[in-house]
Design an enzyme around this catalytic site. Structure first.
Site, PDB file in Angstrom:
ATOM      1  N   SER A 109       0.847  -1.191   0.000  1.00 48.01           N
ATOM      2  CA  SER A 109       0.000   0.000   0.000  1.00 48.01           C
ATOM      3  C   SER A 109       0.879   1.236   0.000  1.00 48.01           C
ATOM      4  CB  SER A 109      -0.892  -0.001   1.249  1.00 48.01           C
ATOM      5  OG  SER A 109      -1.508   1.253   1.442  1.00 48.01           O
ATOM      6  N   TYR A 152      -2.508  -0.784  10.166  1.00 47.26           N
ATOM      7  CA  TYR A 152      -2.574  -1.169   8.748  1.00 47.26           C
ATOM      8  C   TYR A 152      -1.309  -0.721   8.023  1.00 47.26           C
ATOM      9  CZ  TYR A 152      -4.210  -1.377   3.894  1.00 47.26           C
ATOM     10  OH  TYR A 152      -4.320  -1.653   2.554  1.00 47.26           O
TER      11      TYR A 152
END
Length: 249
Positions: free
Chosen positions: A141, A155
Site C-alpha cells: 500500500s 494497517y
C-alpha cells in the site's frame, strides 16, 4: 515470459475479484481462494460464460489458518499442473488509534496482513523453488511509505512490513529464475474502503486494477499505482511533516 497460471488470494471481492476478471479476459488460468466460497463460485460461473477457454479452480481459504494455506496452494498446483504467479492479496483494514480499546481489531489486522502474508509467501516460494520458476507478487500500500493515524496506524505498519519482507525475499532470490514484486496501490475504491466518503485521487476498482496488472507484468521490484499521482506522491510523502500526513488519513 507469459505467466499463464495465476493464483490470487482474497479473490472474492475488491482488488482480487477484479484482477481475476481482467486476467481471465487475457486468457490466463486462475486459482482463486477466499473465505467466501459462494462468491468465488459466482465469479467462476461469470468467467466461464465470458471466457469459456479459461481454467478456473476455486477453493475456500482463510489465510489466518496457516496450515490450510499450504494445503490449498499445493492443491492448486495439482489442479493446474504448475503455478506461474502467486498474488498475495488477502488483507483487511480493521483498527483504531492505539490505546483506545481496539487491541483485538488491531491484532487481527496485524496477523492477517503480515503473519498470514508470510505463510502465503512461504507456500508460494516452496512451490517456485521446486519448479525453479515463478513470480511472487505482494500487494502492499502507499501507506507503507510512512506512518498514519487512527484506523491506518496498524494497517500502515503491516504494509511497511510486507514491503520489507518482499525486499528480503528478492535479495534471497538473486541469481535465480524466481521474481518477487511489490505493488503499492494508492486510493482505489474497493470493499475495504467503501464507507470512506472523501478520498483524494481515488479511482474506481477496474481502473486501479488495470494499473496494478500493467505494473505486475513488468516484474520489477516496486511499483506505485496508478502512476499518477502516486509515483510522485511516494517521494513527497517520505519527507512530509507529520501534520501533513495527519490530513491524509
Amino acid at each position: 515470459m507469459k505467466r499463464q497460471n495465476i493464483l490470487i488470494t482474497g479473490a472474492s471481492s475488491g482488488l482480487g475479484y477484479t484482477m481475476a476478471k481482467l486476467y481471465a479476459a487475457q486468457g490466463r488460468n486462475l486459482a482463486l481462494c477466499a473465505r467466501r466460497v459462494d462468491k468465488l463460485d459466482a465469479l467462476k460461473a461469470e468467467i466461464a460464460e465470458s471466457n469459456p477457454n479459461v481454467t478456473v479452480s476455486v477453493r475456500q481459504l482463510d489465510v489466518n489458518d496457516h496450515d490450510q494455506v499450504f494445503e490449498v496452494f499445493n492443491a492448486f498446483e495439482q489442479d493446474l499442473g504448475h503455478l506461474d504467479r502467486v498474488i498475495v492479496n488477502a488483507g483487511m483494514g480493521k483498527g483504531a488509534s492505539l490505546g483506545t480499546g481496539y487491541f483485538e481489531a488491531n491484532k487481527q489486522t496485524a496477523i492477517t496482513n503480515f503473519v498470514s502474508a508470510i505463510a502465503q509467501c512461504e507456500a508460494a516460494l516452496a512451490i517456485f523453488r521446486k519448479q525453479n520458476h515463478g513470480h511472487l507478487v505482494t500487494i502492499s500500500s502507499m501507506s507503507a511509505v510512512r506512518g498514519f493515524r487512527r484506523a491506518l496506524t496498524v494497517y500502515a505498519a503491516t504494509k511497511a512490513a510486507v514491503t520489507s519482507l518482499t525486499e528480503g525475499i528478492r535479495i534471497d532470490l538473486l541469481d535465480t529464475p524466481i521474481k518477487a514484486t511489490t505493488i503499492h496501490p494508492g486510493f482505489i475504491r474497493s470493499e475495504i474502503n467503501e464507507k470512506v466518503k472523501k478520498v483524494p485521487f481515488i479511482v474506481d476498482t477496474e481502473t486501479g486494477c488495470k494499473a496494478i496488472l500493467k505494473a505486475i507484468e513488468k516484474e520489477g521490484a516496486n511499483y506505485y499505482v496508478p502512476v499518477w499521482p502516486w509515483a510522485i506522491m511516494c517521494r513527497l510523502m517520505r519527507y512530509a511533516p507529520l501534520r501533513m500526513l495527519a490530513k491524509m488519513s
